[in-house]
Design a protein around this motif. Structure first.
Motif, PDB file in Angstrom:
ATOM      1  N   LEU A 117       0.701  -1.145  -0.132  1.00 27.36           N
ATOM      2  CA  LEU A 117       0.022  -0.105  -0.197  1.00 27.36           C
ATOM      3  C   LEU A 117       0.821   1.123  -0.093  1.00 27.36           C
ATOM      4  O   LEU A 117       0.445   2.294  -0.716  1.00 27.36           O
ATOM      5  CB  LEU A 117      -0.977   0.090   1.112  1.00 27.36           C
ATOM      6  N   TRP A 149       1.293  -3.137   4.266  1.00 29.37           N
ATOM      7  CA  TRP A 149       0.795  -4.088   3.353  1.00 29.37           C
ATOM      8  C   TRP A 149      -0.811  -4.531   3.709  1.00 29.37           C
ATOM      9  O   TRP A 149      -1.274  -4.360   4.884  1.00 29.37           O
ATOM     10  CB  TRP A 149       1.751  -5.247   3.237  1.00 29.37           C
ATOM     11  N   ALA A 150      -1.554  -5.068   2.650  1.00 27.10           N
ATOM     12  CA  ALA A 150      -2.880  -5.698   2.964  1.00 27.10           C
ATOM     13  C   ALA A 150      -2.731  -7.086   2.620  1.00 27.10           C
ATOM     14  O   ALA A 150      -2.103  -7.506   1.580  1.00 27.10           O
ATOM     15  CB  ALA A 150      -3.863  -4.896   2.414  1.00 27.10           C
ATOM     16  N   GLY A 176      -7.034   0.179   2.853  1.00 27.53           N
ATOM     17  CA  GLY A 176      -6.527  -1.177   2.663  1.00 27.53           C
ATOM     18  C   GLY A 176      -7.477  -2.157   2.255  1.00 27.53           C
ATOM     19  O   GLY A 176      -7.605  -3.205   1.374  1.00 27.53           O
TER      20      GLY A 176
END
Length: 316
Positions: free
Chosen positions: A99, A108-109, A143
């Motif tokens: 992200l 991060w997702a 996200g």
């Protein structure tokens, strides 16, 4: 309840359903994770430098140690018992998406279909408002939208070829036909109508059949193809209440990731006609004096701020 895969037919439903059970009136506040004290004009903007998040591409091939992970199970976010983001990816997670940066740490997702790891728990994102810092709540919404878009666009809608991620923009592309797919965004316009009646100011509030009992909000509707936001504001008010408006003034906007809306809020002045609620869309539309308001949406929604901008802050 609207599922993440199906956009709601009523943006008021999308914007207000969190109010049924997810009260934020007395929830504890989590520690301000990695958040510097905001200042200046960006005080309320979690995507500003004051909160330290920068969306970005291209991302690294692999997550760094101590990266922050936004891990979702449908519309629920994985957090520790202290309401903090995990810094390691749980076993069995999939669909990792870079992200950007929160300060100097990668964000991060990912998605997890298994149970939450020991010491962690899934929390519905809507219900986290007021329990975690604003930057984390809005970042969670960002996200969630990206993770859901990535999950639901694995194949080309034209020829069913598996899509691949683009390197330098947020898109998935079909390597066969070249068709590109970008994150979905559904703009919706919200209008709070005002007038003076018997020498006292009033506002128009509407009640959707899906609202909790006794709750009213400002009128809202999706922008249609070919419309400006202003055109949509006039059309939606006429369609749903039969009222004419004038003096449209922009108030503010709010990303609303349930599932992928952008709420654009306005005030306007009453310009005539009698109230005729649109069947199945509006259960009731009424004029309210400022000191006789009904139950209002919670503070997670821009509709509450819009109303309070006109009538003043209301107690919960």
């Amino acid at each position: 309840m609207t599922t993440p895969e199906i956009p709601p037919t009523d943006p008021q439903l999308s914007a207000e359903r969190l109010l049924e059970t997810e009260s934020v009136r007395s929830q504890p506040t989590a520690p301000a994770l990695l958040r510097p004290e905001p200042s200046g004009p960006d005080l309320l903007d979690p995507f500003s430098n004051g909160y330290g998040f920068f969306p970005g591409l291209p991302g690294p091939e692999q997550a760094a140690q101590q990266a922050l992970w936004l891990v979702f199970s449908r519309d629920s976010l994985l957090l520790t018992e202290e309401l903090e983001l995990p810094t390691t990816l749980p076993e069995g997670a999939e669909g990792e998406v870079y992200l950007g940066l929160q300060g100097e740490r990668e964000v991060w997702a990912a998605r997890l279909t298994a149970d939450a790891p020991e010491g962690q728990k899934f929390f519905r994102l809507r219900g986290l408002y007021g329990r975690v810092p604003d930057w984390l709540w809005v970042l969670g919404g960002y996200g969630y939208q990206i993770a859901e878009w990535d999950r639901t666009h694995q194949f080309c809608g034209f020829d069913a070829t598996p899509t691949v991620r683009a390197d330098h923009e947020r898109a998935r592309r079909c390597p066969k036909c070249g068709l590109s797919f970008y994150p979905r965004l559904a703009p919706a316009v919200m209008v709070l109508l005002t007038r003076v009646h018997e020498g006292r100011p009033q506002i128009l509030l509407c009640r959707s059949p899906q609202f909790p009992p006794g709750m009213y909000s400002a009128n809202a509707g999706f922008v249609e193809p070919g419309e400006t936001v202003e055109h949509a504001a006039h059309r939606e008010m006429k369609e749903e209440t039969n009222l004419d408006i004038r003096g449209l003034k922009y108030f503010d906007s709010q990303p609303w990731p349930f599932p992928h809306s952008l709420m654009l809020a306005y005030t306007a002045e009453y310009a005539g006609s009698e109230i005729v609620p649109q069947p199945e869309e509006i259960e009731e539309a009424r004029w309210f004096f400022h000191d006789e308001l009904p139950s209002l949406p919670g503070r997670a929604s821009i509709s509450r701020r819009l109303i309070e901008s006109v009538v003043g802050e209301r107690p919960d």
